[in-house]
Structures are given as C-alpha cells and as structure tokens.
Design a protein around this motif. Structure first.
Motif, PDB file in Angstrom:
ATOM      1  N   SER A  16      38.483  50.505  49.156  1.00 44.57           N
ATOM      2  CA  SER A  16      38.350  49.423  50.142  1.00 44.57           C
ATOM      3  C   SER A  16      39.642  49.163  50.904  1.00 44.57           C
ATOM      4  O   SER A  16      39.610  48.640  52.016  1.00 44.57           O
ATOM      5  N   LYS A  18      41.650  46.979  50.110  1.00 43.43           N
ATOM      6  CA  LYS A  18      41.937  45.558  49.909  1.00 43.43           C
ATOM      7  C   LYS A  18      42.584  45.355  48.555  1.00 43.43           C
ATOM      8  O   LYS A  18      42.383  46.155  47.630  1.00 43.43           O
ATOM      9  N   SER A  19      43.316  44.280  48.437  1.00 42.27           N
ATOM     10  CA  SER A  19      43.902  43.968  47.133  1.00 42.27           C
ATOM     11  C   SER A  19      42.790  43.517  46.190  1.00 42.27           C
ATOM     12  O   SER A  19      41.756  42.988  46.624  1.00 42.27           O
ATOM     13  N   TRP A  20      43.021  43.735  44.918  1.00 42.53           N
ATOM     14  CA  TRP A  20      42.034  43.319  43.929  1.00 42.53           C
ATOM     15  C   TRP A  20      41.842  41.809  43.982  1.00 42.53           C
ATOM     16  O   TRP A  20      40.743  41.308  43.819  1.00 42.53           O
ATOM     17  N   SER A  22      42.152  39.855  46.675  1.00 43.16           N
ATOM     18  CA  SER A  22      41.354  39.471  47.848  1.00 43.16           C
ATOM     19  C   SER A  22      39.871  39.787  47.647  1.00 43.16           C
ATOM     20  O   SER A  22      39.006  39.049  48.120  1.00 43.16           O
ATOM     21  N   ILE A  23      39.573  40.866  46.943  1.00 43.67           N
ATOM     22  CA  ILE A  23      38.174  41.203  46.642  1.00 43.67           C
ATOM     23  C   ILE A  23      37.581  40.143  45.728  1.00 43.67           C
ATOM     24  O   ILE A  23      36.463  39.669  45.955  1.00 43.67           O
ATOM     25  N   ALA A  26      36.992  37.032  47.794  1.00 47.16           N
ATOM     26  CA  ALA A  26      35.878  37.242  48.727  1.00 47.16           C
ATOM     27  C   ALA A  26      34.530  37.186  48.001  1.00 47.16           C
ATOM     28  O   ALA A  26      33.519  36.798  48.581  1.00 47.16           O
ATOM     29  N   LEU A  56      32.301  43.932  48.873  1.00 47.29           N
ATOM     30  CA  LEU A  56      32.747  45.291  49.202  1.00 47.29           C
ATOM     31  C   LEU A  56      31.878  45.949  50.273  1.00 47.29           C
ATOM     32  O   LEU A  56      32.204  47.033  50.759  1.00 47.29           O
TER      33      LEU A  56
END
Length: 105
Positions: A16, A18-20, A22-23, A26, A56
């Motif tokens: 992704s 993305k940082s873990w 931020s996931i 989200a 995701l």
C-alpha cells in the motif's frame, strides 16, 4: 490453503505504501493494530478484517480466494445468491446461452 488470506492481507499492507499506523487509523482501529497483528501474529476478528480490507481498498473475496472481482462483480454474486433456486437456474441458463453466442475475443 491455511493462512493464504493472511499472507494476502500482509502483502496488501506492505504494498500500500502507507504506514501501518495510518492503515490502522483509516480502518478505525487502534493506531498500533496492524503492527501488533503482524509482529505478534494476531488474527483479526471478522469486523476488523473487513475494516482493514476496506481501508486498503481490497475485497474480502480477494483476501479469501485470491481472485480479483470488481464491486459490480461482487454485487452480481450477492444478488444472485438472494434469488430462489429456480430463478438462479433460469438466469444461469440465459447467461450460458448468451456466452456461447458471444463473439470470441
């Protein structure tokens, strides 16, 4: 087959970009949820798994089968599953007939 969904989930997380954290956020989970899931080998609940997949942008179908289906494909399957058996068979017959007469690409 065991664990393949988990491998697909972790791969999607890593791909992704993305940082873990931020996931996790989200997905409306605790900020360290993804880190703990991956590092500690925890299995997410169904609700958390759905939230992660949504964050995701991947489907549960993909996670569990490895098959990519569009949102429209999944809706067709969902609606099909709601039909009585006789109507499903009729629809399936129509689809088979149409597919056999469709131009080959």
């Amino acid at each position: 087959m065991k664990g393949l969904w988990r491998e697909r989930l972790i791969d999607a997380i890593k791909r992704s970009g993305k940082s873990w954290r931020s996931i996790s956020i989200a997905a409306n989970l605790s900020p360290n949820f993804v880190t703990q899931m991956i590092r500690d080998g925890k299995t997410p609940s169904t609700d958390n798994l759905v939230s992660l997949a949504s964050a995701l942008g991947i489907s549960m179908t993909f996670l569990f089968t490895g098959s990519y289906l569009s949102a429209e494909d999944e809706e067709v399957l969902r609606l099909y599953s709601l039909l009585p058996a006789e109507e499903r068979e009729h629809l399936f017959g129509m689809l088979r007939a149409r597919a056999s007469s469709a131009p080959k690409t």
